[in-house]
Design a protein around this motif. Sequence first.
Motif, PDB file in Angstrom:
ATOM      1  N   ARG A  19       0.848  -1.188   0.000  1.00  7.57           N
ATOM      2  CA  ARG A  19       0.000   0.000   0.000  1.00  7.57           C
ATOM      3  C   ARG A  19       0.890   1.248   0.000  1.00  7.57           C
ATOM      4  NH1 ARG A  19      -5.425  -1.133  -1.120  1.00  7.57           N
ATOM      5  NH2 ARG A  19      -5.868  -3.207  -0.244  1.00  7.57           N
ATOM      6  N   ILE A  20       0.543   2.233  -0.833  1.00  7.00           N
ATOM      7  CA  ILE A  20       1.344   3.452  -0.928  1.00  7.00           C
ATOM      8  C   ILE A  20       0.518   4.647  -0.455  1.00  7.00           C
ATOM      9  CG2 ILE A  20       2.789   2.583  -2.799  1.00  7.00           C
ATOM     10  CD1 ILE A  20       1.033   4.193  -4.734  1.00  7.00           C
ATOM     11  N   ILE A  21       1.184   5.656   0.060  1.00  5.57           N
ATOM     12  CA  ILE A  21       0.469   6.764   0.690  1.00  5.57           C
ATOM     13  C   ILE A  21       0.076   7.882  -0.284  1.00  5.57           C
ATOM     14  CG2 ILE A  21       1.594   6.339   2.913  1.00  5.57           C
ATOM     15  CD1 ILE A  21       3.426   8.733   2.319  1.00  5.57           C
ATOM     16  N   ASP A  22       0.658   7.889  -1.474  1.00  7.35           N
ATOM     17  CA  ASP A  22       0.416   9.032  -2.363  1.00  7.35           C
ATOM     18  C   ASP A  22      -0.611   8.760  -3.459  1.00  7.35           C
ATOM     19  OD1 ASP A  22       2.062   7.261  -3.634  1.00  7.35           O
ATOM     20  OD2 ASP A  22       3.674   8.696  -4.040  1.00  7.35           O
ATOM     21  N   GLN A  23      -1.383   7.682  -3.295  1.00  2.00           N
ATOM     22  CA  GLN A  23      -2.452   7.404  -4.253  1.00  2.00           C
ATOM     23  C   GLN A  23      -3.597   6.704  -3.523  1.00  2.00           C
ATOM     24  OE1 GLN A  23      -2.795   8.134  -7.609  1.00  2.00           O
ATOM     25  NE2 GLN A  23      -4.839   7.294  -7.428  1.00  2.00           N
ATOM     26  N   LEU A  24      -4.814   7.196  -3.694  1.00  2.00           N
ATOM     27  CA  LEU A  24      -5.959   6.581  -3.034  1.00  2.00           C
ATOM     28  C   LEU A  24      -6.436   5.354  -3.809  1.00  2.00           C
ATOM     29  CD1 LEU A  24      -8.050   9.765  -2.141  1.00  2.00           C
ATOM     30  CD2 LEU A  24      -6.532   8.460  -0.631  1.00  2.00           C
ATOM     31  N   CYS A  25      -7.104   4.468  -3.097  1.00  2.00           N
ATOM     32  CA  CYS A  25      -7.773   3.334  -3.733  1.00  2.00           C
ATOM     33  C   CYS A  25      -9.159   3.807  -4.171  1.00  2.00           C
ATOM     34  CB  CYS A  25      -7.881   2.164  -2.756  1.00  2.00           C
ATOM     35  SG  CYS A  25      -8.745   0.728  -3.475  1.00  2.00           S
ATOM     36  N   LEU A  26      -9.318   4.072  -5.447  1.00  2.00           N
ATOM     37  CA  LEU A  26     -10.543   4.699  -5.937  1.00  2.00           C
ATOM     38  C   LEU A  26     -11.721   3.732  -6.039  1.00  2.00           C
ATOM     39  CD1 LEU A  26      -8.982   6.985  -8.692  1.00  2.00           C
ATOM     40  CD2 LEU A  26      -9.522   7.538  -6.326  1.00  2.00           C
ATOM     41  N   THR A  27     -11.476   2.455  -5.821  1.00  2.00           N
ATOM     42  CA  THR A  27     -12.579   1.497  -5.842  1.00  2.00           C
ATOM     43  C   THR A  27     -13.151   1.229  -4.450  1.00  2.00           C
ATOM     44  OG1 THR A  27     -11.043  -0.375  -5.679  1.00  2.00           O
ATOM     45  CG2 THR A  27     -11.661   0.357  -7.902  1.00  2.00           C
ATOM     46  N   ASN A  28     -12.548   1.833  -3.437  1.00  2.17           N
ATOM     47  CA  ASN A  28     -13.023   1.633  -2.067  1.00  2.17           C
ATOM     48  C   ASN A  28     -14.186   2.596  -1.787  1.00  2.17           C
ATOM     49  OD1 ASN A  28     -13.255   1.913   0.857  1.00  2.17           O
ATOM     50  ND2 ASN A  28     -11.374   0.703   0.970  1.00  2.17           N
ATOM     51  N   PRO A  29     -15.367   2.090  -1.465  1.00  2.00           N
ATOM     52  CA  PRO A  29     -16.526   2.970  -1.239  1.00  2.00           C
ATOM     53  C   PRO A  29     -16.342   3.920  -0.064  1.00  2.00           C
ATOM     54  CG  PRO A  29     -17.032   0.713  -0.582  1.00  2.00           C
ATOM     55  CD  PRO A  29     -15.726   0.662  -1.301  1.00  2.00           C
ATOM     56  N   ASP A  30     -15.559   3.534   0.959  1.00  2.00           N
ATOM     57  CA  ASP A  30     -15.316   4.423   2.084  1.00  2.00           C
ATOM     58  C   ASP A  30     -14.506   5.646   1.660  1.00  2.00           C
ATOM     59  OD1 ASP A  30     -16.701   2.758   3.773  1.00  2.00           O
ATOM     60  OD2 ASP A  30     -14.907   1.703   4.486  1.00  2.00           O
ATOM     61  N   VAL A  31     -13.599   5.459   0.714  1.00  2.00           N
ATOM     62  CA  VAL A  31     -12.817   6.578   0.187  1.00  2.00           C
ATOM     63  C   VAL A  31     -13.734   7.578  -0.512  1.00  2.00           C
ATOM     64  CG1 VAL A  31     -11.075   7.235  -1.523  1.00  2.00           C
ATOM     65  CG2 VAL A  31     -10.678   5.274  -0.013  1.00  2.00           C
ATOM     66  N   TYR A  32     -14.679   7.042  -1.269  1.00  2.00           N
ATOM     67  CA  TYR A  32     -15.653   7.917  -1.935  1.00  2.00           C
ATOM     68  C   TYR A  32     -16.446   8.731  -0.913  1.00  2.00           C
ATOM     69  CZ  TYR A  32     -19.827   9.342  -4.490  1.00  2.00           C
ATOM     70  OH  TYR A  32     -20.860  10.069  -5.022  1.00  2.00           O
TER      71      TYR A  32
ATOM     72  N   VAL B 134     -16.419  12.882  -0.467  1.00  2.00           N
ATOM     73  CA  VAL B 134     -17.623  13.714  -0.550  1.00  2.00           C
ATOM     74  C   VAL B 134     -17.800  14.530   0.726  1.00  2.00           C
ATOM     75  CG1 VAL B 134     -20.141  13.662  -0.696  1.00  2.00           C
ATOM     76  CG2 VAL B 134     -18.772  12.189  -2.187  1.00  2.00           C
ATOM     77  N   LYS B 135     -17.563  13.912   1.871  1.00  2.00           N
ATOM     78  CA  LYS B 135     -17.698  14.601   3.155  1.00  2.00           C
ATOM     79  C   LYS B 135     -16.732  15.792   3.245  1.00  2.00           C
ATOM     80  CE  LYS B 135     -17.297  13.727   8.166  1.00  2.00           C
ATOM     81  NZ  LYS B 135     -16.124  14.617   8.405  1.00  2.00           N
ATOM     82  N   THR B 136     -15.463  15.563   2.871  1.00  2.00           N
ATOM     83  CA  THR B 136     -14.463  16.633   2.930  1.00  2.00           C
ATOM     84  C   THR B 136     -14.794  17.748   1.955  1.00  2.00           C
ATOM     85  OG1 THR B 136     -12.769  15.018   3.543  1.00  2.00           O
ATOM     86  CG2 THR B 136     -12.005  17.165   2.743  1.00  2.00           C
ATOM     87  N   LEU B 137     -15.234  17.372   0.764  1.00  2.00           N
ATOM     88  CA  LEU B 137     -15.593  18.381  -0.236  1.00  2.00           C
ATOM     89  C   LEU B 137     -16.750  19.246   0.248  1.00  2.00           C
ATOM     90  CD1 LEU B 137     -15.303  16.437  -3.616  1.00  2.00           C
ATOM     91  CD2 LEU B 137     -13.846  18.288  -2.804  1.00  2.00           C
ATOM     92  N   ASN B 138     -17.756  18.631   0.833  1.00  2.00           N
ATOM     93  CA  ASN B 138     -18.894  19.396   1.361  1.00  2.00           C
ATOM     94  C   ASN B 138     -18.441  20.383   2.431  1.00  2.00           C
ATOM     95  OD1 ASN B 138     -20.994  18.387  -0.213  1.00  2.00           O
ATOM     96  ND2 ASN B 138     -21.295  16.607   1.114  1.00  2.00           N
ATOM     97  N   GLU B 139     -17.552  19.938   3.305  1.00  2.00           N
ATOM     98  CA  GLU B 139     -17.059  20.809   4.369  1.00  2.00           C
ATOM     99  C   GLU B 139     -16.270  21.994   3.788  1.00  2.00           C
ATOM    100  OE1 GLU B 139     -14.799  18.142   6.733  1.00  2.00           O
ATOM    101  OE2 GLU B 139     -16.525  17.293   7.792  1.00  2.00           O
ATOM    102  N   GLU B 140     -15.393  21.712   2.832  1.00  2.00           N
ATOM    103  CA  GLU B 140     -14.557  22.761   2.257  1.00  2.00           C
ATOM    104  C   GLU B 140     -15.372  23.736   1.412  1.00  2.00           C
ATOM    105  OE1 GLU B 140     -11.502  23.588   2.783  1.00  2.00           O
ATOM    106  OE2 GLU B 140     -11.036  21.931   4.132  1.00  2.00           O
ATOM    107  N   MET B 141     -16.351  23.226   0.690  1.00  2.00           N
ATOM    108  CA  MET B 141     -17.174  24.086  -0.158  1.00  2.00           C
ATOM    109  C   MET B 141     -18.067  24.992   0.699  1.00  2.00           C
ATOM    110  SD  MET B 141     -17.997  21.260  -3.094  1.00  2.00           S
ATOM    111  CE  MET B 141     -19.080  22.232  -4.129  1.00  2.00           C
ATOM    112  N   THR B 142     -18.416  24.530   1.863  1.00  2.00           N
ATOM    113  CA  THR B 142     -19.189  25.360   2.795  1.00  2.00           C
ATOM    114  C   THR B 142     -18.321  26.489   3.348  1.00  2.00           C
ATOM    115  OG1 THR B 142     -20.577  23.480   3.425  1.00  2.00           O
ATOM    116  CG2 THR B 142     -20.526  25.347   4.936  1.00  2.00           C
TER     117      THR B 142
END
Length: 285
Positions: free
Chosen positions: A247-260, A264-272
């Motif tokens: 596992r590497i730290i500089d790339q996310l696992c884009l197939t993991n639903p928890d990552v998605y 979304v949670k972080t984006l909502n917070e930052e956009m607010t």
Amino acid sequence: MAIKYYVFIFFLSIPLPFFAQNKTVVVKNGVPQFSIIVPVDSAAIERRAAVLLQSTIKKMAGCELNILNGIQSSTQKSIYIIPSSSINELINSEKTVLQTNQLKKHFNVDFESKRKLLIEDAFLISTQADNILIVSGGKKGSIYGVVHLLEKYLGCRMYAPNEELIPQRATITLPLLCELEKPVNTIRIVNGDMTQQNQQYRDWHRLNDHNEEFAKGFYVHTFNRLVPWETYFEKHPEYFALMGNKRIIDQLCLTNPDVYDLTVKTLNEEMTKQPEKKIVVCKSS
């Protein structure tokens, strides 16, 4: 031959004032003929556009056009640098009958049809003998309108932050026109020291600073801001990409639903936190 001869004589017989009526004299023999007007509640960008026009005219002709605050009566002819939303204020403001009639020359079918097409960063320039309108569709429209006049009609150029071409002339004129220009691309970014460190260079070349357009911290390489490895890697290595058997730290696992969900949670917070920003980038390192 006779026909050509008589046509030639006809044009020679046209009085000179006829041609003078087809241009606007901004400066005559080193003396300003116009003042610059911005609305009292104008944004900083309109005021910056006014200063740019004032300073460039001074470099050209050695004289300074006054900048007046507010849609007001002026003893001089006026250059109005205004957002489109202020047009009605301009029409309804307390002016003399003469000034009102002069302004009404702009508001014909051609002008209004073009004004309806204004978008952000777009501008509409209308010139008459007694006044000039530089109408912005929003954002940097007023700046780009001023630059357009200086470049296209007065021959000014900015080649680099410290390299500009300003023609010297005691009399400055503009043709009578009604001209609309709007951008094809809404974002125009060129990375480099000249563009990132010099606001005036960006203005002249219709370029954006990414800090003006993108949410702070979300321009490029944003995966670690969305799902920080410092917070999640130890307990949830499955959030991060598997390269080989590691596992590497500089790339996310884009197939993991928890990552998605975390993204979304972080984006909502930052956009607010940054509601004025319209662009947030989700991009790997």
